[in-house]
Design a protein around this motif. Structure first.
Motif, PDB file in Angstrom:
ATOM      1  N   LEU A 111       0.820  -1.213   0.000  1.00 35.75           N
ATOM      2  CA  LEU A 111       0.000   0.000   0.000  1.00 35.75           C
ATOM      3  C   LEU A 111       0.859   1.270   0.000  1.00 35.75           C
ATOM      4  CD1 LEU A 111      -2.870  -0.987   2.446  1.00 35.75           C
ATOM      5  CD2 LEU A 111      -2.932  -0.873  -0.039  1.00 35.75           C
ATOM      6  N   ALA A 112       1.972   1.210   0.728  1.00 36.94           N
ATOM      7  CA  ALA A 112       2.800   2.414   0.856  1.00 36.94           C
ATOM      8  C   ALA A 112       3.392   2.822  -0.486  1.00 36.94           C
ATOM      9  CB  ALA A 112       3.912   2.172   1.875  1.00 36.94           C
ATOM     10  N   ILE A 113       3.839   1.846  -1.257  1.00 36.23           N
ATOM     11  CA  ILE A 113       4.497   2.189  -2.528  1.00 36.23           C
ATOM     12  C   ILE A 113       3.524   2.847  -3.511  1.00 36.23           C
ATOM     13  CG2 ILE A 113       5.665   1.195  -4.553  1.00 36.23           C
ATOM     14  CD1 ILE A 113       7.016  -0.721  -2.542  1.00 36.23           C
ATOM     15  N   PRO A 114       2.341   2.253  -3.768  1.00 38.64           N
ATOM     16  CA  PRO A 114       1.440   2.947  -4.710  1.00 38.64           C
ATOM     17  C   PRO A 114       0.994   4.320  -4.213  1.00 38.64           C
ATOM     18  CG  PRO A 114       0.366   1.001  -3.775  1.00 38.64           C
ATOM     19  CD  PRO A 114       1.793   0.949  -3.372  1.00 38.64           C
ATOM     20  N   ILE A 115       0.800   4.420  -2.896  1.00 39.40           N
ATOM     21  CA  ILE A 115       0.376   5.730  -2.373  1.00 39.40           C
ATOM     22  C   ILE A 115       1.487   6.758  -2.595  1.00 39.40           C
ATOM     23  CG2 ILE A 115      -0.193   7.006  -0.247  1.00 39.40           C
ATOM     24  CD1 ILE A 115      -1.649   4.403   0.681  1.00 39.40           C
ATOM     25  N   GLY A 116       2.718   6.351  -2.278  1.00 34.40           N
ATOM     26  CA  GLY A 116       3.867   7.255  -2.427  1.00 34.40           C
ATOM     27  C   GLY A 116       4.108   7.617  -3.881  1.00 34.40           C
ATOM     28  N   VAL A 117       4.165   6.589  -4.749  1.00 34.29           N
ATOM     29  CA  VAL A 117       4.471   6.839  -6.167  1.00 34.29           C
ATOM     30  C   VAL A 117       3.334   7.614  -6.819  1.00 34.29           C
ATOM     31  CG1 VAL A 117       4.954   5.731  -8.396  1.00 34.29           C
ATOM     32  CG2 VAL A 117       5.907   4.776  -6.303  1.00 34.29           C
ATOM     33  N   GLY A 118       2.090   7.182  -6.525  1.00 33.84           N
ATOM     34  CA  GLY A 118       0.926   7.860  -7.106  1.00 33.84           C
ATOM     35  C   GLY A 118       0.881   9.322  -6.706  1.00 33.84           C
ATOM     36  N   SER A 119       1.143   9.580  -5.432  1.00 26.90           N
ATOM     37  CA  SER A 119       1.135  10.971  -4.959  1.00 26.90           C
ATOM     38  C   SER A 119       2.226  11.771  -5.657  1.00 26.90           C
ATOM     39  CB  SER A 119       1.364  11.016  -3.444  1.00 26.90           C
ATOM     40  OG  SER A 119       0.425  10.191  -2.810  1.00 26.90           O
ATOM     41  N   GLY A 120       3.364  11.140  -5.878  1.00 27.08           N
ATOM     42  CA  GLY A 120       4.476  11.800  -6.570  1.00 27.08           C
ATOM     43  C   GLY A 120       4.081  12.208  -7.978  1.00 27.08           C
ATOM     44  N   VAL A 121       3.438  11.285  -8.682  1.00 26.71           N
ATOM     45  CA  VAL A 121       3.027  11.566 -10.065  1.00 26.71           C
ATOM     46  C   VAL A 121       1.997  12.695 -10.081  1.00 26.71           C
ATOM     47  CG1 VAL A 121       1.863  10.596 -12.101  1.00 26.71           C
ATOM     48  CG2 VAL A 121       3.525   9.216 -10.852  1.00 26.71           C
ATOM     49  N   ARG A 122       1.032  12.618  -9.124  1.00 27.93           N
ATOM     50  CA  ARG A 122       0.013  13.675  -9.077  1.00 27.93           C
ATOM     51  C   ARG A 122       0.644  15.034  -8.763  1.00 27.93           C
ATOM     52  NH1 ARG A 122      -5.323  12.093  -9.758  1.00 27.93           N
ATOM     53  NH2 ARG A 122      -5.537  14.335 -10.058  1.00 27.93           N
ATOM     54  N   ALA A 123       1.615  15.005  -7.876  1.00 25.06           N
ATOM     55  CA  ALA A 123       2.276  16.260  -7.517  1.00 25.06           C
ATOM     56  C   ALA A 123       2.980  16.848  -8.737  1.00 25.06           C
ATOM     57  CB  ALA A 123       3.275  16.014  -6.390  1.00 25.06           C
ATOM     58  N   MET A 124       3.607  15.970  -9.503  1.00 21.60           N
ATOM     59  CA  MET A 124       4.305  16.443 -10.707  1.00 21.60           C
ATOM     60  C   MET A 124       3.304  17.018 -11.708  1.00 21.60           C
ATOM     61  SD  MET A 124       7.040  14.432 -12.978  1.00 21.60           S
ATOM     62  CE  MET A 124       8.535  15.031 -12.281  1.00 21.60           C
ATOM     63  N   ALA A 125       2.145  16.348 -11.821  1.00 23.18           N
ATOM     64  CA  ALA A 125       1.112  16.847 -12.735  1.00 23.18           C
ATOM     65  C   ALA A 125       0.603  18.218 -12.282  1.00 23.18           C
ATOM     66  CB  ALA A 125      -0.038  15.852 -12.809  1.00 23.18           C
ATOM     67  N   LEU A 126       0.432  18.367 -10.973  1.00 17.62           N
ATOM     68  CA  LEU A 126      -0.087  19.624 -10.418  1.00 17.62           C
ATOM     69  C   LEU A 126       0.885  20.778 -10.620  1.00 17.62           C
ATOM     70  CD1 LEU A 126      -1.805  18.590  -7.056  1.00 17.62           C
ATOM     71  CD2 LEU A 126      -2.870  19.722  -9.019  1.00 17.62           C
ATOM     72  N   PHE A 127       2.173  20.450 -10.458  1.00 19.38           N
ATOM     73  CA  PHE A 127       3.167  21.533 -10.535  1.00 19.38           C
ATOM     74  C   PHE A 127       3.782  21.674 -11.925  1.00 19.38           C
ATOM     75  CE2 PHE A 127       2.988  20.447  -5.988  1.00 19.38           C
ATOM     76  CZ  PHE A 127       2.565  21.675  -5.503  1.00 19.38           C
ATOM     77  N   GLY A 128       3.026  21.216 -12.930  1.00 15.63           N
ATOM     78  CA  GLY A 128       3.432  21.460 -14.312  1.00 15.63           C
ATOM     79  C   GLY A 128       4.617  20.656 -14.775  1.00 15.63           C
ATOM     80  N   GLY A 129       4.562  19.350 -14.576  1.00 17.60           N
ATOM     81  CA  GLY A 129       5.669  18.486 -14.996  1.00 17.60           C
ATOM     82  C   GLY A 129       5.675  18.218 -16.488  1.00 17.60           C
ATOM     83  N   GLY A 130       4.676  18.662 -17.215  1.00 11.62           N
ATOM     84  CA  GLY A 130       4.611  18.378 -18.657  1.00 11.62           C
ATOM     85  C   GLY A 130       3.854  17.083 -18.883  1.00 11.62           C
ATOM     86  N   THR A 131       2.881  17.117 -19.809  1.00  8.14           N
ATOM     87  CA  THR A 131       1.986  15.975 -20.010  1.00  8.14           C
ATOM     88  C   THR A 131       2.749  14.699 -20.382  1.00  8.14           C
ATOM     89  OG1 THR A 131       0.414  17.587 -20.831  1.00  8.14           O
ATOM     90  CG2 THR A 131      -0.161  15.284 -21.154  1.00  8.14           C
TER      91      THR A 131
END
Lengths: 261, 448
Positions: free
Chosen positions: B42-62
């Motif tokens: 559970l920890a890994i998907p939550i951590g990785v998923g949150s990371g990806v969402r954070a990158m999307a939010l802060f303009g990581g490029g589509t």
């Protein structure tokens, strides 16, 4: 019930068992004596339909172990030297699991498990994990497991080696009851007391061969011992064993091992 | 080639379920283990998923976010999939070590029922964790992202099942050769190392973002899993598991004896060619198949020329730029190295390296033909190819045989002896193949 003819088993180039011929009728008991590595365990495994013989024939209840090993295993109860219990299972669940494997009706197996746990004074520990059991308790559970499905032939490798004298007598008495019900027994042991207590026939094995097979009278004759020299009484099985193994070149280490067992 | 009977065993489902249920209960009975496994899952998907969402939010490029979300999915299933190896080793080798397997084998259960039950239990735990983690990851990552690559995720899901099955089957094969958990853990490297290569390939394919490649990969993994499961089943026999440790002293002397026995009474070269005609035909087919694949890849740009050109250039450079003798020696050494390398890899790749010995040159030839023409490409391999290609077919065929022998487990054992004999055939054949390579090198330099 059990018919073994010229049974041989090789592990690669190493012969573990050679030319073993024995016959055990229903309600009879055969004791196999011999030092470690004499081929007793291999003989039991072949008789149980677990290992395929390299040569010879094993028939249990008329079924050839080479043709229908699963049929033989269904009729046999094998108790190996090491109990081999699942540590994280309660005794009751463990026995129930093996009862289910042998297709015993759930209600019948519950009743039998209860009776046998009671007989071996394990009722109070029935719901404890097997990992918490003492060596002797484990051996009792293994004996119950091997006989739960009322097999026609029980093959036991040192069934009482970890039991205290009282429990051992209880186990012998249980095995004799099975005998009376028509179950054939083949028991490997180092205990001469156990052998004399249970035996009809005794097989003395060394280096994969049966040196002698017969009842006490026949073995006494074969050993050449008529009376014990010191106390002027009939020779015990221990005397007979030492004489026979000694005649066939058994070394002193083997004698010492048997004496101390 | 020895006939390999392919038949699936009869199973009584109730008995399989009985074994599986017990193993499953055993696997989940240790609270600390379960907490660790579920926690990581559970920890890994939550951590990785949150990371990806954070990158999307802060303009990581589509494009970057999309690619990263796929790599994250791969990472999420990888950890729980790796648990399967531990669980399988415990289920097979652990039980063997504690002698509980002996008791199970003395019951009327068939080997197939025990095997299937145990594998089902391990797969159940591992796949529940894999897919549980993947679902959590998908919910966190893709909800509202506007990107949901269902085809890639499905291919990833299928290849995960096969990877887990392959690792479990590998553990069974280890259990046949290891009597203790300690030995099994050491031998597990033979699974972990190839599997890490497989995972790197998968990661690269995910980065490419091409679903069709991932499906091909999943298909390959399916074949591999079936082969390994079948191998495990063939080897999982009472005889193999309960054979006594007799005659195991003097390991060096025994090893020398086994190698000698492998070389003893092997057929002569011509007889060997006849005996191994089927694997040699397979190896021979590798060349035209490779040529066709190379031509298609080159002409459709499925594989960009920028990828293959450096390979072709390095082959030319390998020939050296010195005198004729030096060039001939370089060509000879290069070919000999290829013959030795594929031999080393033959067991690990189950004979695939033998097939590649003809497929890869064929592929390069076809690719070169696509870039220029067949005439130009063929002049590059004549006349030396007339000697090199038959030598590669013979070597490839013998190595395919090594692979076939390696994947053939027999309930009576004798795996090592059979593999040693197959390798001995290859080594003996090198007496003819090495001079052939030397002749080919001479032909290439002086007549090519």
């Amino acid at each position: 019930m059990l018919e073994v003819r010229n049974l041989a088993k090789r592990y690669g180039d190493v012969p573990a068992l050679q030319e073993l011929t024995v016959r055990v009728e229903a309600g009879q008991c055969l004791i196999l004596l011999g030092r470690n590595g004499a081929g007793k365990t291999t003989a039991l495994r072949c008789m149980a339909g677990v290992l395929v013989p390299s040569a010879g024939e094993v028939r249990v209840d008329g079924i050839d172990a080479s043709d229908d090993p699963a049929g033989v295993r269904a009729r046999v109860g094998l108790m190996p030297e090491v109990p081999g219990l699942y540590e994280r299972m309660s005794a009751r669940a463990y026995l129930d699991y093996f009862g289910a494997i042998y297709d015993i009706e759930p209600s019948v197996r519950r009743r039998r498990i209860g009776e046998l746990l009671e007989l071996f004074e394990l009722s109070g520990a029935g719901d404890r994990w097997l990992g918490t059991f003492s060596k002797g308790m484990r051996q009792k559970v293994a004996l119950i497991r091997a006989t739960l499905h009322r097999p026609k032939l029980v093959l036991a490798d040192e069934p009482t080696s970890a039991l205290d004298p009282d429990s051992a007598r209880r186990a012998w008495s249980y095995l004799q009851d099975l005998q009376k019900d028509g179950c054939a027994l083949v028991i490997c042991t180092h205990s001469m007391e156990e052998a004399e207590h249970l035996a009809g026939d005794i097989g003395i094995m060394s280096a994969g061969r049966a040196l002698a097979v017969g009842n006490m009278v026949e073995l006494r004759r074969e050993s050449g011992l008529k009376v014990r020299q010191e106390v002027r009484e009939l020779p015990t099985l221990q005397d007979i064993y030492l004489a026979i193994v000694g005649n066939h070149g058994g070394d002193r280490r083997e004698l010492a091992e048997t004496r101390t067992a | 080639m020895e006939a390999i009977a392919v038949s699936w065993p009869k199973l009584e489902q109730r008995k399989v379920a009985l074994v599986a249920r017990r193993d499953l209960r055993d696997a989940v009975s240790e609270l600390r283990l379960i907490i660790a496994m579920v926690g990581l899952t559970l920890a890994i998907p939550i951590g990785v998923g949150s990371g990806v969402r954070a990158m999307a939010l802060f303009g990581g490029g589509t494009a970057v976010v999309n690619r990263l979300s796929l790599v994250g999915a791969f990472f999420v299933v990888f950890i729980p999939a790796s648990f399967s190896l531990v669980l399988a080793l415990e289920s097979f080798v652990g039980e063997r070590e504690r002698t509980t397997l002996e008791v199970l084998l003395s019951t009327p259960l068939r080997e197939a029922e025990i095997y299937a039950g145990k594998i089902a239990a391990v797969l159940c735990v591992s796949l529940t964790l894999c897919y549980g983690g993947l679902i959590v990851y998908c919910l966190i990552t893709f909800a509202g992202l506007g990107y949901f690559p269902v085809d890639i995720l499905l291919a990833l899901g299928l290849s995960t099942i096969c990877q887990v099955a392959a690792m479990v089957a590998g553990a069974v094969i280890i259990s046949l050769n290891a009597r203790t958990m300690r030995a099994a853990n050491v031998m597990a490297s033979f699974i972990i190392l190839p599997m890490s290569v497989v995972l790197q390939v998968e990661a690269a394919l995910i980065l490419l973002g091409r679903a069709e490649f991932l499906w091909c990969f999943a298909l390959l993994m399916t074949v591999l899993a079936i082969v390994l499961l079948r191998m495990g089943f063939n080897g999982f026999s009472r005889e193999a598991l309960l054979a006594r440790d007799v005659g195991l002293r003097h390991p060096l002397r025994r090893a020398i004896g086994a190698v000698r026995a492998g070389f003893a009474q092997r057929p002569g070269f011509l007889r060997l060619l006849w005996m191994r005609r089927i694997p040699m035909l397979i190896a021979a087919a590798g060349f035209p198949i490779g040529a066709l694949a190379g031509f298609l890849a080159g002409s459709t740009s499925a594989v960009p020329p920028s990828v293959v050109r450096p390979v072709l250039s390095s082959l030319v450079r390998a020939a050296g730029d010195g005198g004729a003798l030096e060039t001939a020696l370089a060509i000879f050494a290069h070919n000999l190295l290829a013959f030795l390398l594929v031999a080393v890899l033959a067991i690990l790749t189950l004979g695939l390296s033998g097939f590649l010995l003809t497929f890869v040159p064929g592929f390069l030839l076809g690719f070169a033909a696509a870039l220029s023409s067949w005439t130009i490409a063929l002049t590059g391999i004549v006349p030396n190819g007339l000697v090199e290609i038959p030598a590669a077919i013979i070597a490839g065929g013998l190595l395919i045989q090594v692979g076939a022998t390696a994947m053939h487990m027999d309930e009576r054992g004798g795996w090592s002896a059979r593999v040693l004999a197959a390798l001995a055939d290859y080594i003996r054949a090198l007496r003819w193949l090495v001079p052939a390579l030397a002749v080919a090198a001479v032909l290439e330099v002086w007549l090519g």
